[in-house]
Write a protein that holds these residues in place. Structure first.
Motif, PDB file in Angstrom:
ATOM      1  N   ALA A   1       0.683  -0.979   5.104  1.00 18.92           N
ATOM      2  CA  ALA A   1      -0.639  -0.955   4.491  1.00 18.92           C
ATOM      3  C   ALA A   1      -1.669  -1.505   5.466  1.00 18.92           C
ATOM      4  CB  ALA A   1      -0.661  -1.767   3.193  1.00 18.92           C
TER       5      ALA A   1
ATOM      6  N   ASN B   1      -3.204   7.268   4.878  1.00 23.46           N
ATOM      7  CA  ASN B   1      -2.206   7.765   3.929  1.00 23.46           C
ATOM      8  C   ASN B   1      -1.223   8.727   4.570  1.00 23.46           C
ATOM      9  OD1 ASN B   1      -4.483   7.887   1.054  1.00 23.46           O
ATOM     10  ND2 ASN B   1      -3.304   6.194   1.883  1.00 23.46           N
TER      11      ASN B   1
ATOM     12  N   ARG C   1      -6.981   0.174  -3.652  1.00 25.88           N
ATOM     13  CA  ARG C   1      -6.082   0.755  -2.664  1.00 25.88           C
ATOM     14  C   ARG C   1      -5.881   2.236  -2.916  1.00 25.88           C
ATOM     15  NH1 ARG C   1      -1.700  -2.852  -2.166  1.00 25.88           N
ATOM     16  NH2 ARG C   1      -0.444  -1.317  -1.060  1.00 25.88           N
ATOM     17  N   SER C   2      -5.607   2.946  -1.852  1.00 23.09           N
ATOM     18  CA  SER C   2      -5.254   4.353  -1.922  1.00 23.09           C
ATOM     19  C   SER C   2      -3.824   4.486  -1.416  1.00 23.09           C
ATOM     20  CB  SER C   2      -6.201   5.194  -1.062  1.00 23.09           C
ATOM     21  OG  SER C   2      -5.767   6.542  -1.009  1.00 23.09           O
ATOM     22  N   GLU C   3      -2.956   4.970  -2.290  1.00 21.11           N
ATOM     23  CA  GLU C   3      -1.549   5.100  -1.947  1.00 21.11           C
ATOM     24  C   GLU C   3      -1.274   6.456  -1.306  1.00 21.11           C
ATOM     25  OE1 GLU C   3       0.389   2.691  -2.186  1.00 21.11           O
ATOM     26  OE2 GLU C   3      -0.120   1.418  -3.891  1.00 21.11           O
TER      27      GLU C   3
ATOM     28  N   VAL D   1       6.098  -4.992   1.807  1.00 21.71           N
ATOM     29  CA  VAL D   1       4.999  -4.282   2.454  1.00 21.71           C
ATOM     30  C   VAL D   1       4.499  -5.098   3.645  1.00 21.71           C
ATOM     31  CG1 VAL D   1       2.717  -3.234   2.185  1.00 21.71           C
ATOM     32  CG2 VAL D   1       4.294  -3.323   0.222  1.00 21.71           C
TER      33      VAL D   1
ATOM     34  N   SER E   1      -0.548   2.655   2.898  1.00 23.81           N
ATOM     35  CA  SER E   1      -1.591   2.452   1.903  1.00 23.81           C
ATOM     36  C   SER E   1      -2.857   1.956   2.584  1.00 23.81           C
ATOM     37  CB  SER E   1      -1.143   1.426   0.857  1.00 23.81           C
ATOM     38  OG  SER E   1       0.014   1.857   0.182  1.00 23.81           O
TER      39      SER E   1
ATOM     40  N   ARG F   1      -3.316   8.632  -4.575  1.00 21.79           N
ATOM     41  CA  ARG F   1      -3.628   7.860  -5.768  1.00 21.79           C
ATOM     42  C   ARG F   1      -4.456   6.644  -5.372  1.00 21.79           C
ATOM     43  NH1 ARG F   1       0.361   5.304  -7.712  1.00 21.79           N
ATOM     44  NH2 ARG F   1       1.842   5.618  -6.010  1.00 21.79           N
ATOM     45  N   THR F   2      -5.603   6.463  -6.021  1.00 23.49           N
ATOM     46  CA  THR F   2      -6.454   5.301  -5.789  1.00 23.49           C
ATOM     47  C   THR F   2      -6.466   4.430  -7.024  1.00 23.49           C
ATOM     48  OG1 THR F   2      -7.881   6.572  -4.300  1.00 23.49           O
ATOM     49  CG2 THR F   2      -8.781   4.517  -5.177  1.00 23.49           C
TER      50      THR F   2
ATOM     51  N   SER G   1       7.395  -0.841   3.601  1.00 23.86           N
ATOM     52  CA  SER G   1       6.227   0.019   3.507  1.00 23.86           C
ATOM     53  C   SER G   1       5.099  -0.571   4.349  1.00 23.86           C
ATOM     54  CB  SER G   1       5.785   0.147   2.050  1.00 23.86           C
ATOM     55  OG  SER G   1       6.811   0.712   1.258  1.00 23.86           O
TER      56      SER G   1
END
Length: 276
Positions: free
Chosen positions: A231, A247, A263-265, A197, A252, A274-275, A229
Motif C-alpha cells: 500500500a 492499483n 483507500r482504493s483497493e 500489509v 492499495s 474499490r474505494t 500486500s
C-alpha cells in the motif's frame, strides 16, 4: 596550503552520533571539543596537511549542522552544504541506532567499519522496530527546504495513520531490512501485522514520489519471508491515473482526508477498483 581532506565515513559516524544524541551544537560545547580532539588522533588521513583548522571544534559543529539539514525532525534548515557521503551515512545509520552504536564503538576502538557491519549475514535480515522511533529515509543528495518539508509531512502522515490503525485494534510495526552486501539498510514506513500489509509513505503526490514508493514496496516484498500486500500512503488524494498506477501493481492507494483516511483497493479481475 592544501585543503583539508573530505570527511571519511568513520568521522561522519562520530558526528552523526553526536548530532542524534545532542542536536545541532556549537563549537564551545564540551562534547564537540572532545570529538574534535579524537578526530585529530585518527590515522585515516595520513597525507593531510598540518592545518590548525583540521577537524577543529568549529568544523565538528558545522558537520552537526549538515546533519540537521537532512533531519526531517529538525525545526530549522541547518547547513545545507553537506556532501553526498553525509546523506549516505544518514541513510545507513539514522534509523538504526544499534548499528550506529556499533559503528561508533568500532571507530573508537580503531577497527574498520567493514569489520563489523553485518559481516555474519549472508542473507537479508528483517528487524522489527517501533514506529515512533522513525527517521524518514532520505533519497535526495541535495537537500532543499521543499524536500525537508515533504519529509516532515511524511512523518506526520505515518504517525497519524499508525494511530488510525491502532485505534482499530491493529498491531503496527516498522521493518528494517539488512542486506547481505554489508552496506545497505532499507526501512519500510509501516507494517500492519494484523492485515499483513507493507506501507510506504510519501509527503506529496507527485508522480516521481508515487513511482519511488512503488519501487520501494516491491523491494521490501522481495526481502520479506512471508506473503505481504502492498500500500502507498499519501497526504492527499492523488490524480486518478496515479491511483490506477498504484492499483495495477497491485497495491492499495491510501490518502488522508479531513475526516480520516480513504483507500482504493486493487480490482479483482473483471471488477472496477474499490474505494472506501
Amino acid at each position: 596550503m592544501a585543503r583539508n581532506p573530505n570527511w571519511a565515513e568513520e568521522e561522519l559516524v562520530l558526528a552523526l552520533d553526536l548530532y542524534l544524541r545532542l542536536g545541532d551544537l556549537g563549537p564551545a560545547d564540551a562534547e564537540v571539543i572532545e570529538v574534535s580532539r579524537f578526530l585529530n588522533t585518527l590515522a585515516i588521513h595520513p597525507d593531510r596537511p598540518q592545518r590548525p583548522d583540521f577537524r577543529n571544534p568549529n568544523g565538528v559543529a558545522l558537520k552537526t549542522a549538515n546533519f540537521a539539514a537532512i533531519d526531517p525532525n529538525h525545526p530549522g534548515l541547518g547547513m545545507r552544504r553537506g556532501g553526498k557521503l553525509d546523506a549516505e551515512v544518514w541513510d545507513r545509520y539514522a534509523s538504526d541506532r544499534e548499528a550506529l552504536a556499533a559503528a561508533v564503538a568500532a571507530v573508537r576502538e580503531g577497527n574498520k567499519l567493514a569489520d563489523f557491519q553485518f559481516a555474519d549475514s549472508e542473507t537479508p535480515q528483517v528487524i522489527e522496530t517501533e514506529v515512533e522511533a522513525q527517521h524518514v529515509e532520505q533519497f535526495q543528495v541535495s537537500v532543499t527546504a521543499r524536500t525537508i518539508e515533504a519529509d516532515r509531512r511524511e512523518q506526520r502522515l505515518v504517525l497519524a495513520y499508525c494511530d488510525h490503525l491502532e485505534s482499530q485494534g491493529h498491531l503496527v510495526k516498522r521493518n528494517r531490512y539488512r542486506l547481505p552486501d554489508h552496506v545497505a539498510t532499507l526501512v519500510c514506513d509501516l507494517v500492519d501485522e494484523t492485515d499483513k500489509v507493507l506501507y510506504e509513505a510519501k509527503g506529496d503526490t507527485r508522480r516521481t514520489s508515487v513511482r519511488m514508493a512503488i519501487g520501494q514496496l516491491l523491494d521490501y516484498r522481495l526481502l520479506e519471508r512471508r506473503p505481504m500486500s502492498l500500500a502507498v500512503l499519501l497526504p492527499t488524494k492523488p490524480a486518478r491515473d496515479l491511483i490506477e498506477l498504484i492499483n495495477s501493481v497491485p497495491a492499495s492507494a491510501v490518502w488522508q482526508t479531513e475526516g480520516g483516511f480513504e483507500r482504493s483497493e486493487p480490482a479483482v479481475p473483471g471488477a472496477p477498483p474499490r474505494t472506501r
